[in-house]
Design a protein around this motif. Structure first.
Motif, PDB file in Angstrom:
ATOM      1  N   LYS A 183       0.653  11.571  56.737  1.00 48.82           N
ATOM      2  CA  LYS A 183       1.666  11.962  55.758  1.00 48.82           C
ATOM      3  C   LYS A 183       2.320  10.807  55.017  1.00 48.82           C
ATOM      4  O   LYS A 183       2.852  11.000  53.930  1.00 48.82           O
ATOM      5  CB  LYS A 183       2.748  12.792  56.442  1.00 48.82           C
ATOM      6  CG  LYS A 183       2.222  14.082  57.020  1.00 48.82           C
ATOM      7  CD  LYS A 183       3.294  14.848  57.742  1.00 48.82           C
ATOM      8  CE  LYS A 183       2.689  16.094  58.361  1.00 48.82           C
ATOM      9  NZ  LYS A 183       3.643  16.864  59.108  1.00 48.82           N
ATOM     10  N   GLU A 184       2.348   9.619  55.608  1.00 46.96           N
ATOM     11  CA  GLU A 184       3.066   8.522  54.960  1.00 46.96           C
ATOM     12  C   GLU A 184       2.411   7.180  55.269  1.00 46.96           C
ATOM     13  O   GLU A 184       1.724   7.029  56.276  1.00 46.96           O
ATOM     14  CB  GLU A 184       4.532   8.517  55.383  1.00 46.96           C
ATOM     15  CG  GLU A 184       4.743   8.429  56.878  1.00 46.96           C
ATOM     16  CD  GLU A 184       6.195   8.639  57.270  1.00 46.96           C
ATOM     17  OE1 GLU A 184       6.706   7.766  57.988  1.00 46.96           O
ATOM     18  OE2 GLU A 184       6.788   9.649  56.866  1.00 46.96           O
ATOM     19  N   PRO A 185       2.634   6.203  54.387  1.00 48.12           N
ATOM     20  CA  PRO A 185       2.069   4.867  54.602  1.00 48.12           C
ATOM     21  C   PRO A 185       2.673   4.210  55.833  1.00 48.12           C
ATOM     22  O   PRO A 185       3.768   4.583  56.233  1.00 48.12           O
ATOM     23  CB  PRO A 185       2.464   4.107  53.333  1.00 48.12           C
ATOM     24  CG  PRO A 185       2.993   5.104  52.372  1.00 48.12           C
ATOM     25  CD  PRO A 185       3.367   6.322  53.150  1.00 48.12           C
ATOM     26  N   PRO A 186       1.994   3.272  56.403  1.00 45.01           N
ATOM     27  CA  PRO A 186       0.693   2.780  55.976  1.00 45.01           C
ATOM     28  C   PRO A 186      -0.426   3.713  56.441  1.00 45.01           C
ATOM     29  O   PRO A 186      -0.458   4.116  57.611  1.00 45.01           O
ATOM     30  CB  PRO A 186       0.583   1.413  56.648  1.00 45.01           C
ATOM     31  CG  PRO A 186       1.421   1.541  57.887  1.00 45.01           C
ATOM     32  CD  PRO A 186       2.526   2.501  57.535  1.00 45.01           C
ATOM     33  N   TYR A 187      -1.301   4.063  55.516  1.00 47.88           N
ATOM     34  CA  TYR A 187      -2.433   4.923  55.829  1.00 47.88           C
ATOM     35  C   TYR A 187      -3.537   4.087  56.473  1.00 47.88           C
ATOM     36  O   TYR A 187      -3.645   2.888  56.209  1.00 47.88           O
ATOM     37  CB  TYR A 187      -2.969   5.579  54.559  1.00 47.88           C
ATOM     38  CG  TYR A 187      -1.923   6.375  53.819  1.00 47.88           C
ATOM     39  CD1 TYR A 187      -1.437   7.566  54.344  1.00 47.88           C
ATOM     40  CD2 TYR A 187      -1.410   5.938  52.610  1.00 47.88           C
ATOM     41  CE1 TYR A 187      -0.461   8.292  53.667  1.00 47.88           C
ATOM     42  CE2 TYR A 187      -0.447   6.662  51.928  1.00 47.88           C
ATOM     43  CZ  TYR A 187       0.026   7.846  52.469  1.00 47.88           C
ATOM     44  OH  TYR A 187       0.985   8.563  51.806  1.00 47.88           O
ATOM     45  N   PRO A 188      -4.375   4.708  57.304  1.00 50.31           N
ATOM     46  CA  PRO A 188      -5.504   3.948  57.858  1.00 50.31           C
ATOM     47  C   PRO A 188      -6.516   3.625  56.763  1.00 50.31           C
ATOM     48  O   PRO A 188      -6.544   4.275  55.717  1.00 50.31           O
ATOM     49  CB  PRO A 188      -6.101   4.911  58.893  1.00 50.31           C
ATOM     50  CG  PRO A 188      -5.687   6.272  58.454  1.00 50.31           C
ATOM     51  CD  PRO A 188      -4.371   6.103  57.749  1.00 50.31           C
ATOM     52  N   SER A 189      -7.352   2.634  57.010  1.00 46.88           N
ATOM     53  CA  SER A 189      -8.465   2.404  56.087  1.00 46.88           C
ATOM     54  C   SER A 189      -9.393   3.623  56.180  1.00 46.88           C
ATOM     55  O   SER A 189      -9.412   4.317  57.204  1.00 46.88           O
ATOM     56  CB  SER A 189      -9.200   1.111  56.440  1.00 46.88           C
ATOM     57  OG  SER A 189      -9.790   1.206  57.716  1.00 46.88           O
ATOM     58  N   TRP A 190     -10.133   3.887  55.104  1.00 52.50           N
ATOM     59  CA  TRP A 190     -10.903   5.131  55.049  1.00 52.50           C
ATOM     60  C   TRP A 190     -12.207   4.904  54.309  1.00 52.50           C
ATOM     61  O   TRP A 190     -12.211   4.327  53.223  1.00 52.50           O
ATOM     62  CB  TRP A 190     -10.101   6.184  54.290  1.00 52.50           C
ATOM     63  CG  TRP A 190     -10.570   7.580  54.515  1.00 52.50           C
ATOM     64  CD1 TRP A 190     -11.729   8.144  54.046  1.00 52.50           C
ATOM     65  CD2 TRP A 190      -9.904   8.592  55.244  1.00 52.50           C
ATOM     66  NE1 TRP A 190     -11.815   9.442  54.453  1.00 52.50           N
ATOM     67  CE2 TRP A 190     -10.693   9.747  55.190  1.00 52.50           C
ATOM     68  CE3 TRP A 190      -8.703   8.630  55.932  1.00 52.50           C
ATOM     69  CZ2 TRP A 190     -10.327  10.931  55.799  1.00 52.50           C
ATOM     70  CZ3 TRP A 190      -8.334   9.816  56.538  1.00 52.50           C
ATOM     71  CH2 TRP A 190      -9.141  10.946  56.476  1.00 52.50           C
ATOM     72  N   THR A 191     -13.298   5.378  54.888  1.00 53.14           N
ATOM     73  CA  THR A 191     -14.597   5.370  54.227  1.00 53.14           C
ATOM     74  C   THR A 191     -15.158   6.784  54.298  1.00 53.14           C
ATOM     75  O   THR A 191     -15.230   7.365  55.382  1.00 53.14           O
ATOM     76  CB  THR A 191     -15.575   4.396  54.922  1.00 53.14           C
ATOM     77  OG1 THR A 191     -15.003   3.091  54.928  1.00 53.14           O
ATOM     78  CG2 THR A 191     -16.919   4.371  54.222  1.00 53.14           C
ATOM     79  N   ALA A 192     -15.537   7.340  53.142  1.00 54.04           N
ATOM     80  CA  ALA A 192     -16.151   8.670  53.072  1.00 54.04           C
ATOM     81  C   ALA A 192     -17.621   8.495  52.700  1.00 54.04           C
ATOM     82  O   ALA A 192     -17.945   7.754  51.776  1.00 54.04           O
ATOM     83  CB  ALA A 192     -15.436   9.536  52.046  1.00 54.04           C
ATOM     84  N   VAL A 193     -18.484   9.189  53.428  1.00 53.99           N
ATOM     85  CA  VAL A 193     -19.915   9.043  53.247  1.00 53.99           C
ATOM     86  C   VAL A 193     -20.539  10.413  53.003  1.00 53.99           C
ATOM     87  O   VAL A 193     -20.297  11.348  53.774  1.00 53.99           O
ATOM     88  CB  VAL A 193     -20.562   8.401  54.503  1.00 53.99           C
ATOM     89  CG1 VAL A 193     -22.060   8.233  54.321  1.00 53.99           C
ATOM     90  CG2 VAL A 193     -19.897   7.076  54.840  1.00 53.99           C
ATOM     91  N   GLY A 194     -21.338  10.529  51.953  1.00 49.70           N
ATOM     92  CA  GLY A 194     -22.097  11.751  51.718  1.00 49.70           C
ATOM     93  C   GLY A 194     -23.375  11.715  52.533  1.00 49.70           C
ATOM     94  O   GLY A 194     -24.066  10.693  52.573  1.00 49.70           O
ATOM     95  N   VAL A 195     -23.669  12.821  53.200  1.00 46.09           N
ATOM     96  CA  VAL A 195     -24.854  12.904  54.058  1.00 46.09           C
ATOM     97  C   VAL A 195     -25.588  14.214  53.777  1.00 46.09           C
ATOM     98  O   VAL A 195     -25.027  15.137  53.187  1.00 46.09           O
ATOM     99  CB  VAL A 195     -24.492  12.813  55.558  1.00 46.09           C
ATOM    100  CG1 VAL A 195     -23.839  11.478  55.882  1.00 46.09           C
ATOM    101  CG2 VAL A 195     -23.590  13.960  55.986  1.00 46.09           C
ATOM    102  N   THR A 196     -26.822  14.299  54.227  1.00 47.27           N
ATOM    103  CA  THR A 196     -27.591  15.525  54.013  1.00 47.27           C
ATOM    104  C   THR A 196     -27.657  16.414  55.247  1.00 47.27           C
ATOM    105  O   THR A 196     -28.041  17.571  55.140  1.00 47.27           O
ATOM    106  CB  THR A 196     -29.031  15.198  53.565  1.00 47.27           C
ATOM    107  OG1 THR A 196     -29.657  14.403  54.571  1.00 47.27           O
ATOM    108  CG2 THR A 196     -29.026  14.461  52.240  1.00 47.27           C
ATOM    109  N   TRP A 197     -27.278  15.886  56.416  1.00 42.77           N
ATOM    110  CA  TRP A 197     -27.417  16.674  57.636  1.00 42.77           C
ATOM    111  C   TRP A 197     -26.362  16.288  58.657  1.00 42.77           C
ATOM    112  O   TRP A 197     -26.155  15.104  58.921  1.00 42.77           O
ATOM    113  CB  TRP A 197     -28.803  16.446  58.237  1.00 42.77           C
ATOM    114  CG  TRP A 197     -29.106  17.278  59.439  1.00 42.77           C
ATOM    115  CD1 TRP A 197     -29.513  18.573  59.455  1.00 42.77           C
ATOM    116  CD2 TRP A 197     -29.027  16.860  60.807  1.00 42.77           C
ATOM    117  NE1 TRP A 197     -29.695  18.986  60.758  1.00 42.77           N
ATOM    118  CE2 TRP A 197     -29.397  17.958  61.602  1.00 42.77           C
ATOM    119  CE3 TRP A 197     -28.672  15.673  61.431  1.00 42.77           C
ATOM    120  CZ2 TRP A 197     -29.437  17.901  62.987  1.00 42.77           C
ATOM    121  CZ3 TRP A 197     -28.704  15.616  62.814  1.00 42.77           C
ATOM    122  CH2 TRP A 197     -29.093  16.717  63.572  1.00 42.77           C
TER     123      TRP A 197
END
Length: 133
Positions: free
Chosen positions: A100-114
């Motif tokens: 809900k509020e900073p500091p937010y965690p680092s974030w990586t979003a990955v598109g996958v097929t399965w």
């Protein structure tokens, strides 16, 4: 040799043992959480996407709590999406209700097929509070 401790949320250890991995591994003051999906109690996917994301975050919360952590202890997040373009809004709605509020965690979003029948998976690294390690 680094000491490792397996962490399992209550009533879910058999699912992990069946598949040969741990829900999380504690190594010193770090917690490495395996990918959490939006599974029903029997391990099958929740069919509704937004509910699947909510369940994945609930499963993540339960794993963090089993190690003495909360979402505030999360420092790195990786999410996996089968249809990122169409799923992002629903996922962000759930994510924003958790972080809900900073500091937010680092974030990586990955598109996958399965994702073994799932459409969303989340894995994190958290730092354990000093009183738990």
């Amino acid at each position: 040799m680094t000491q490792r401790k397996a962490i399992f949320p209550a009533d879910r250890q058999s699912i992990y043992e069946k598949n040969g991995y741990s829900a999380a591994i504690q190594s010193k003051d770090l917690l490495f959480v395996s990918g959490q999906v939006g599974s029903l109690e029997d391990g099958s996917p929740e069919p509704d996407f937004e509910k699947q994301v909510v369940r994945a975050f609930d499963n993540l919360r339960n794993t963090l709590e089993a190690a003495g952590c909360t979402f505030e202890d999360v420092i790195d997040v990786t999410t996996f999406h089968t249809d990122p373009e169409n799923q992002l809004d629903a996922m962000m709605k759930v994510k924003d209700s958790v972080f809900k509020e900073p500091p937010y965690p680092s974030w990586t979003a990955v598109g996958v097929t399965w994702l073994a029948g799932f459409d969303f998976e989340i894995k994190v690294i958290a730092r354990l509070p000093s009183e738990t390690n």
